[in-house]
Motif scaffolding. Structure first.
Motif, mmCIF file in Angstrom:
data_model
loop_
_atom_site.group_PDB
_atom_site.id
_atom_site.type_symbol
_atom_site.label_atom_id
_atom_site.label_comp_id
_atom_site.label_asym_id
_atom_site.label_seq_id
_atom_site.Cartn_x
_atom_site.Cartn_y
_atom_site.Cartn_z
ATOM 1 N N CYS A 42 40.784 -83.338 -43.920
ATOM 2 C CA CYS A 42 39.891 -82.670 -42.953
ATOM 3 C C CYS A 42 40.344 -81.235 -42.721
ATOM 4 C CB CYS A 42 39.856 -83.439 -41.639
ATOM 5 S SG CYS A 42 38.963 -85.006 -41.724
ATOM 6 N N GLY A 43 41.654 -81.006 -42.661
ATOM 7 C CA GLY A 43 42.169 -79.658 -42.494
ATOM 8 C C GLY A 43 41.812 -78.763 -43.673
ATOM 9 N N ALA A 47 35.767 -74.221 -44.973
ATOM 10 C CA ALA A 47 34.559 -73.851 -44.224
ATOM 11 C C ALA A 47 34.714 -72.488 -43.563
ATOM 12 C CB ALA A 47 34.250 -74.906 -43.174
ATOM 13 N N GLN A 48 35.926 -72.148 -43.133
ATOM 14 C CA GLN A 48 36.155 -70.867 -42.470
ATOM 15 C C GLN A 48 36.023 -69.695 -43.428
ATOM 16 O OE1 GLN A 48 39.633 -70.643 -39.953
ATOM 17 N NE2 GLN A 48 39.421 -72.768 -39.316
ATOM 18 N N SER A 88 47.268 -72.714 -40.132
ATOM 19 C CA SER A 88 46.932 -74.092 -40.507
ATOM 20 C C SER A 88 48.174 -74.980 -40.479
ATOM 21 C CB SER A 88 46.317 -74.132 -41.902
ATOM 22 O OG SER A 88 46.159 -75.472 -42.336
ATOM 23 N N ILE A 137 39.169 -79.172 -45.618
ATOM 24 C CA ILE A 137 37.722 -78.937 -45.539
ATOM 25 C C ILE A 137 37.410 -77.889 -44.480
ATOM 26 C CG2 ILE A 137 35.503 -79.992 -44.957
ATOM 27 C CD1 ILE A 137 36.703 -82.640 -46.147
ATOM 28 N N TYR A 138 38.062 -78.008 -43.318
ATOM 29 C CA TYR A 138 37.853 -76.996 -42.268
ATOM 30 C C TYR A 138 38.310 -75.622 -42.739
ATOM 31 C CZ TYR A 138 37.274 -80.959 -39.036
ATOM 32 O OH TYR A 138 36.843 -82.089 -38.418
ATOM 33 N N GLY A 139 39.441 -75.576 -43.442
ATOM 34 C CA GLY A 139 39.937 -74.303 -43.949
ATOM 35 C C GLY A 139 38.960 -73.669 -44.922
ATOM 36 N N GLN A 144 31.539 -77.179 -48.945
ATOM 37 C CA GLN A 144 31.971 -75.997 -48.204
ATOM 38 C C GLN A 144 32.391 -74.850 -49.126
ATOM 39 O OE1 GLN A 144 31.509 -75.950 -44.943
ATOM 40 N NE2 GLN A 144 30.801 -78.058 -45.123
#
Length: 292
Positions: free
Chosen positions: A170-171, A177-178, A135, A173-175, A122
């Motif tokens: 996961c948080g 990705a944004q 977050s 990785i999501y962060g 990401q």
């Protein structure tokens, strides 16, 4: 052999908890090695390599500097780094900030590298990123530190720590990705739509390059940048997903399933399916066939 040089220039309020995970956690789970909340002064630094661990550091206030993988990253409030501690690293309080307030934890385990690779996919290989303002990761890392400080430990603590770290990673990785560039360029949206509609046809990078008048190099690089995988990998996943649907919903021969998803070489289809799913198409069909 681990190489370590450091100076812990910290306030008395700083926390550092070392954890001894059980054998089951070390063998099967993500497991916590240590965690902390360091309120560091201007002279804080660490130089290290060859440690079997991954490290996450989240800046709460002040700023730090990370030198890692040939890059230098500035880490202001809201940013974090995630590194493989087997590689050489040097991190320290940013000289112009004079203070670096961080939450951090070291971890390792059976799936640690898989999460790390997902993070790098990401960030295009960058070791640092920033979190959205809303977050929950900071609060979750504080909870992990509290968990690390519990007396007794045991399997219950190992399981709780593993579950909480999974949520945190996961948080992160999501962060990351944004932060990927948005919106997705129109040409890449068209390429992705074409793959969904024409996955059963013979499609190569040359095919896509010619159809959308874009160089193969630029297409490969841009698709990876926006979607986290190459066009070829994306197409293979589409084909295998459709193949699994056909294996479960029909009694078509494996050769026909392969043909219908655009993989005309049956032996190749079986080989790819086995590598990705851990079973041959026939074995998958038997496992997932409807129960009478």
């Amino acid at each position: 052999m681990e190489v370590l040089h450091y100076n812990l220039d910290m306030t008395p309020e700083s926390e550092w908890k070392i954890v001894s995970a059980g054998a089951f956690a070390r063998d099967k789970l993500l497991y916590l090695q240590e965690a902390g909340h360091f309120i560091s002064g201007a002279n804080y630094y660490t130089v290290r390599k060859e440690l079997d661990s991954y490290l996450v550091k989240l800046t709460l206030s002040g700023a730090g500097i990370l030198e890692y993988g040939g890059e230098t990253y500035r880490l202001p409030a809201g940013s974090f780094f995630w590194i493989d501690c087997r590689a050489p690293q040097h991190y320290y309080t940013a000289p112009d900030a004079g203070q670096w307030d961080v939450l951090w934890f070291h971890f390792y385990g059976a799936t640690a590298d898989a999460y790390y690779q997902a993070f790098l996919s990401q960030t295009q290989g960058r070791a640092a990123a920033s979190l959205p303002v809303d977050s929950p990761v900071s609060a979750q890392m504080s909870a992990l530190l509290a968990l690390a400080g519990e007396d007794g430990g045991g399997l219950g603590r190992d399981l709780d720590a593993s579950a909480l770290m999974t949520t945190i990673l996961c948080g992160l990785i999501y962060g990351a990705a944004q932060q990927r560039p948005q919106p997705v360029p129109a040409v890449l949206q068209k390429v992705r739509q074409y793959l969904h509609e024409q996955y059963a046809q013979k499609i190569t990078l040359d095919t896509l390059s010619a159809r959308y008048n874009i160089s193969k190099y630029h297409l490969q690089r841009s698709f990876q940048r926006y979607f986290g995988q190459s066009p070829g990998e994306y197409l293979t996943r589409l084909r295998l997903t459709r193949a699994k649907e056909l294996l479960r919903a029909t009694d078509l021969p494996v050769s026909e399933v392969a043909y219908r998803v655009g993989m005309e070489n049956t032996s190749y289809f079986i080989s790819v399916f086995r590598v990705r799913e851990g079973a041959t198409p026939q074995q998958y069909r038997r496992r997932w066939s409807p129960v009478a």
